[in-house]
Design an enzyme around this catalytic site. Structure first.
Site, mmCIF file in Angstrom:
data_model
loop_
_atom_site.group_PDB
_atom_site.id
_atom_site.type_symbol
_atom_site.label_atom_id
_atom_site.label_comp_id
_atom_site.label_asym_id
_atom_site.label_seq_id
_atom_site.Cartn_x
_atom_site.Cartn_y
_atom_site.Cartn_z
ATOM 1 N N GLU A 177 6.310 -0.933 -9.075
ATOM 2 C CA GLU A 177 5.787 0.357 -8.626
ATOM 3 C C GLU A 177 6.670 0.965 -7.541
ATOM 4 O OE1 GLU A 177 3.606 2.202 -10.001
ATOM 5 O OE2 GLU A 177 3.055 0.715 -11.495
ATOM 6 N N TYR A 235 -1.169 6.794 -4.736
ATOM 7 C CA TYR A 235 -0.824 6.501 -6.130
ATOM 8 C C TYR A 235 -0.455 5.026 -6.322
ATOM 9 C CZ TYR A 235 1.595 5.822 -10.432
ATOM 10 O OH TYR A 235 1.967 5.295 -11.645
ATOM 11 N N ASP A 245 -0.023 9.621 -12.555
ATOM 12 C CA ASP A 245 1.389 9.965 -12.420
ATOM 13 C C ASP A 245 1.633 11.253 -13.203
ATOM 14 O OD1 ASP A 245 1.519 9.215 -15.119
ATOM 15 O OD2 ASP A 245 3.447 8.211 -14.878
#
Length: 282
Positions: free
Chosen positions: A31, A114, A132
């Site tokens: 990520e 996020y 996203d």
């Protein structure tokens, strides 16, 4: 509800990505790397990174110079330092275990809304709102008939999309919608002919109206970012460089001066005496 069609498509068409068959640490690393960086650029760096530093403890013991060098040309190298700091905190404060609570994740360096949501979904199979750009574009087209979503999600958008998350296997919904947006409902040339929910797409039913959102085109050549990247790359390839040597890397002296100051401020390089520089040694 389009859950059945999308997840069935995903199970048949999902990419074989290494972070889909790893532990929570491997997901966290992915990520960090995937922020503003496409999968094809991340893959080779990720594979080598995980071979070298398969646990937070191992990465925590690396030097900043080793981390920045291994980050290569993924861009935004400050992410590498944040990941390094994150590994140190996980090692010291969480006994080397990536926390599974969103509030604890948000305390870690470099982890925002996020990234914490993505880790909850993909590392712990939990329920979280993963939004996203691929998912937002897919939903904007299917539900709102809009080609391109706005630059950031509104409260209304988040509320509507959170209501779509299924109670069973919510992580599959996050992964499947992301994959469908990335591979089929693409920004420039969507592959509507093979989309499993094409018949339910509002944008398609309206004959693909063009968006009024101005698409940002990120320049690179001649920018401060390129100048900074040039300096960092030169210091990856050379243990120490003098300021005079660095000045030869770029044809705008003021830009190099600015790059050195900001790189020092970001901790991406360090001064060695009055006129020499290197990657950080700590």
């Amino acid at each position: 509800m389009l859950e059945k069609e999308i997840i069935a498509w995903f199970k048949e068409n999902k990419r074989d990505l290494p972070w889909r068959k790893t532990d929570a640490w491997g997901v966290l690393v992915s990520e960090f790397m995937l922020q503003q960086t496409p999968v094809n650029r991340v893959l080779p760096i990720y594979i080598e990174w995980m071979k070298r530093w398969p646990t937070p403890e191992k990465l925590a013991k690396a030097t900043s110079a080793e981390v920045i060098t291994a980050w290569g040309r993924l861009g935004y190298p400050k992410r590498a330092l944040r990941l390094h700091q994150c590994a140190k905190v996980i090692s010291l404060e969480y006994s080397g275990v990536v926390p599974s609570d969103v509030s604890e994740l948000r305390k870690l360096p470099g982890i925002g809304e996020y990234t914490s949501a993505a880790i909850i979904a993909f590392a712990f199979s939990g329920r979280s709102l993963v939004l996203d750009i691929n998912i937002r574009r897919l939903f904007a087209r299917v539900f709102d008939g809009i080609e391109t979503p706005k630059l950031s999600a509104t409260k209304d958008e988040k509320s509507r999309y959170e209501a779509l998350i299924p109670k069973k296997n919510p992580h599959l919904w996050a992964a499947a919608t992301m994959e469908l947006g990335a591979l089929v409902c693409t920004a420039a040339t969507p592959k509507c002919a093979i989309c499993p929910i094409a018949e339910d797409c509002t944008w398609r039913s309206l004959d693909y109206p063009k968006s009024d959102v101005v698409k940002r085109v990120q320049s690179w050549h001649g920018t401060d970012r390129q100048c900074r990247g040039t300096v960092v790359q030169a210091l990856r390839e050379n243990a120490v460089l003098t300021k005079d040597q660095i000045m030869l890397l770029w044809d705008v002296p003021s830009q190099i001066e600015k790059a050195l100051l900001t790189l020092l401020d970001d901790g991406l390089i360090e001064a060695r005496g009055k006129s020499k520089y290197s990657l950080p040694r700590n």
